[in-house]
Design a protein around this motif. Structure first.
Motif, PDB file in Angstrom:
ATOM      1  N   GLY A   1       0.784  -1.236   0.000  1.00 43.69           N
ATOM      2  CA  GLY A   1       0.000   0.000   0.000  1.00 43.69           C
ATOM      3  C   GLY A   1       0.812   1.279   0.000  1.00 43.69           C
ATOM      4  N   LEU A   2       1.752   1.390   0.921  1.00 42.24           N
ATOM      5  CA  LEU A   2       2.498   2.645   1.083  1.00 42.24           C
ATOM      6  C   LEU A   2       3.546   2.787  -0.023  1.00 42.24           C
ATOM      7  N   SER A   3       3.108   3.243  -1.186  1.00 36.36           N
ATOM      8  CA  SER A   3       4.012   3.452  -2.320  1.00 36.36           C
ATOM      9  C   SER A   3       3.564   4.679  -3.093  1.00 36.36           C
ATOM     10  N   SER A   4       4.510   5.577  -3.375  1.00 37.46           N
ATOM     11  CA  SER A   4       4.182   6.808  -4.116  1.00 37.46           C
ATOM     12  C   SER A   4       3.692   6.509  -5.527  1.00 37.46           C
ATOM     13  N   ALA A   5       3.978   5.307  -6.027  1.00 36.10           N
ATOM     14  CA  ALA A   5       3.526   4.936  -7.370  1.00 36.10           C
ATOM     15  C   ALA A   5       2.131   4.322  -7.363  1.00 36.10           C
ATOM     16  N   ASN A   6       1.602   4.071  -6.176  1.00 34.69           N
ATOM     17  CA  ASN A   6       0.291   3.415  -6.035  1.00 34.69           C
ATOM     18  C   ASN A   6      -0.805   4.487  -6.047  1.00 34.69           C
ATOM     19  N   ASN A   7      -1.720   4.399  -7.005  1.00 34.46           N
ATOM     20  CA  ASN A   7      -2.750   5.442  -7.149  1.00 34.46           C
ATOM     21  C   ASN A   7      -3.624   5.569  -5.910  1.00 34.46           C
ATOM     22  N   ALA A   8      -3.836   4.470  -5.203  1.00 34.21           N
ATOM     23  CA  ALA A   8      -4.643   4.540  -3.979  1.00 34.21           C
ATOM     24  C   ALA A   8      -3.903   5.332  -2.900  1.00 34.21           C
ATOM     25  N   PHE A   9      -2.595   5.188  -2.845  1.00 34.87           N
ATOM     26  CA  PHE A   9      -1.806   5.972  -1.897  1.00 34.87           C
ATOM     27  C   PHE A   9      -1.817   7.451  -2.286  1.00 34.87           C
ATOM     28  N   VAL A  10      -1.668   7.740  -3.565  1.00 36.23           N
ATOM     29  CA  VAL A  10      -1.670   9.129  -4.038  1.00 36.23           C
ATOM     30  C   VAL A  10      -2.979   9.813  -3.655  1.00 36.23           C
ATOM     31  N   ALA A  11      -4.089   9.101  -3.783  1.00 40.93           N
ATOM     32  CA  ALA A  11      -5.390   9.680  -3.424  1.00 40.93           C
ATOM     33  C   ALA A  11      -5.492   9.938  -1.921  1.00 40.93           C
ATOM     34  N   GLU A  12      -4.854   9.084  -1.130  1.00 40.02           N
ATOM     35  CA  GLU A  12      -4.953   9.183   0.331  1.00 40.02           C
ATOM     36  C   GLU A  12      -4.034  10.259   0.898  1.00 40.02           C
ATOM     37  N   ARG A  13      -2.903  10.480   0.259  1.00 43.07           N
ATOM     38  CA  ARG A  13      -1.855  11.276   0.857  1.00 43.07           C
ATOM     39  C   ARG A  13      -2.056  12.788   0.768  1.00 43.07           C
ATOM     40  N   GLY A  14      -3.128  13.254   0.121  1.00 42.85           N
ATOM     41  CA  GLY A  14      -3.339  14.681  -0.104  1.00 42.85           C
ATOM     42  C   GLY A  14      -3.275  15.504   1.168  1.00 42.85           C
ATOM     43  N   ASP A  15      -3.793  14.982   2.279  1.00 40.49           N
ATOM     44  CA  ASP A  15      -3.801  15.724   3.541  1.00 40.49           C
ATOM     45  C   ASP A  15      -2.705  15.222   4.481  1.00 40.49           C
ATOM     46  N   ASN A  16      -1.689  14.553   3.891  1.00 39.97           N
ATOM     47  CA  ASN A  16      -0.505  14.123   4.660  1.00 39.97           C
ATOM     48  C   ASN A  16      -0.808  13.148   5.794  1.00 39.97           C
ATOM     49  N   ASP A  17      -1.888  12.404   5.644  1.00 38.60           N
ATOM     50  CA  ASP A  17      -2.121  11.332   6.610  1.00 38.60           C
ATOM     51  C   ASP A  17      -2.959  10.239   5.972  1.00 38.60           C
ATOM     52  N   VAL A  18      -2.973   9.107   6.636  1.00 37.74           N
ATOM     53  CA  VAL A  18      -3.886   8.035   6.246  1.00 37.74           C
ATOM     54  C   VAL A  18      -5.070   8.099   7.193  1.00 37.74           C
ATOM     55  N   ASP A  19      -6.254   8.360   6.640  1.00 37.01           N
ATOM     56  CA  ASP A  19      -7.471   8.463   7.454  1.00 37.01           C
ATOM     57  C   ASP A  19      -8.087   7.081   7.584  1.00 37.01           C
ATOM     58  N   VAL A  20      -7.982   6.503   8.769  1.00 38.26           N
ATOM     59  CA  VAL A  20      -8.513   5.159   8.995  1.00 38.26           C
ATOM     60  C   VAL A  20     -10.033   5.239   9.098  1.00 38.26           C
ATOM     61  N   LEU A  21     -10.709   4.456   8.275  1.00 35.42           N
ATOM     62  CA  LEU A  21     -12.173   4.498   8.225  1.00 35.42           C
ATOM     63  C   LEU A  21     -12.780   3.156   8.615  1.00 35.42           C
TER      64      LEU A  21
END
Ligand SMILES: [Ca+2]
Ligand SMILES: [Ca+2]
Ligand SMILES: [Ca+2]
Ligand SMILES: [Zn+2]
Length: 298
Positions: A190-210
């Motif tokens: 998951g934690l990869s700058s090349a992973n589109n799901a990570f790019v979408a999550e990282r906008g606010d500089n955190d992972v928001d656990v849902l």
């Protein structure tokens, strides 16, 4: 597939549990699924994408373990963290890495619903600048003197944010290959700058656990320029010192679960201990013989 350890304060003191472990493993095998990580070793002379030609293990590595055996344990560990049906392929081997880089993960393919990295390449530094501790017994951490759990409240209760061994002695004073392999496989989950799901999550500089994940509402801090957790002791911190071993903390496991939409998480994965089981089993079966011999003498 592994079972959940319900004694987080004693993650490696499992003398009592081995007795019923075969039963638990049998039950788990019939009830649950887990992710599958297919790890493919690229030996000396083989090509691996942009990493180029794989090298031999560096001659100055100490400890006597092998990358392949260490990867096998790392794979078992991460597979026990997620119960969702999913398959990830990881190709890996020894390649020269420049500067202070000890290992590198590259995303080879991603996709699906949920969106996940599906194929990865991982390189471990082969040029001798990283002096590796290749643990011959990666299922235990007896080469380290101290174990510390770190905790923090990231918005939804106190969670574990670090599982760290320090005080590596003897060969373990060097750079722990098992930790780096766990870390690089962690990028593939998951934690990869090349992973589109990570790019979408990282906008606010955190992972928001849902929801439905445990600790929903937590915000796991990210570094601003790369795919690492911005805390001091998680496995997915950007760097690690020598003489240190880190396992995946709850924060590491939850960050990847949120990015990759894994919903069945085990926040206390087990490091498998087949060697210990064999020893214990041998000790138990040898006991009656010893007693009999003593009885004969007396
Ligand atoms: Ca190097
Ligand atoms: Ca060991
Ligand atoms: Ca976010
Ligand atoms: Zn990293």
């Amino acid at each position: 597939m592994r079972t959940i350890n319900s004694t987080p304060s004693r993650p490696f003191g499992r003398l009592r549990e081995w007795v019923c472990a075969p039963l638990i493993v049998a039950l788990a095998a019939s009830c649950c699924q887990a992710i599958t990580i297919n790890a493919i070793y690229r030996g000396p002379g083989e090509l691996l994408g942009t990493f180029g030609t794989a090298q031999s293990a560096p001659a100055n590595a100490v400890g006597g373990g092998t990358l392949q055996a260490i990867m096998d344990v790392a794979v078992d560990y991460w597979e026990s963290a997620y119960g969702d049906p999913f398959t990830l392929t990881v190709q890996y081997g020894w390649f020269p890495r420049t500067g202070s880089t000890t290992g590198t993960h590259r995303l080879l393919s991603e996709g699906g619903t949920p969106h996940r990295e599906t194929s990865a390449a991982i390189a471990l530094d082969s040029d001798g600048s990283t002096i590796w501790f290749a643990d011959p017994t990666p299922t235990d951490s007896v080469e380290f003197s101290t174990y510390t759990d770190y905790t923090a409240d990231l918005g939804a209760g106190v969670m574990n944010v670090g599982r760290e061994f320090t005080g590596g002695f003897g060969h373990a004073a060097r750079h722990d290959l098992f930790t780096t392999v766990l870390h690089e496989v962690g990028h593939a989950l998951g934690l990869s700058s090349a992973n589109n799901a990570f790019v979408a999550e990282r906008g606010d500089n955190d992972v928001d656990v849902l929801s439905p994940l445990p600790f929903a509402g937590s915000q796991i801090p990210l570094n601003s320029g790369n795919a690492h957790l911005n805390m001091s002791h998680p496995l997915m911190r950007s760097s690690r010192g020598s003489g240190v071993r880190r396992l995946a903390s709850e924060a590491d496991i939850l960050a990847n679960a949120q990015i990759s939409q894994f919903t069945q998480v085990n926040l206390m994965p087990l490091v498998p201990e087949p060697a210990t089981w064999v020893l214990l089993a041998a000790g138990v079966s040898a006991l009656p013989l010893v007693r009999r011999r003593r009885a004969h003498r007396s």
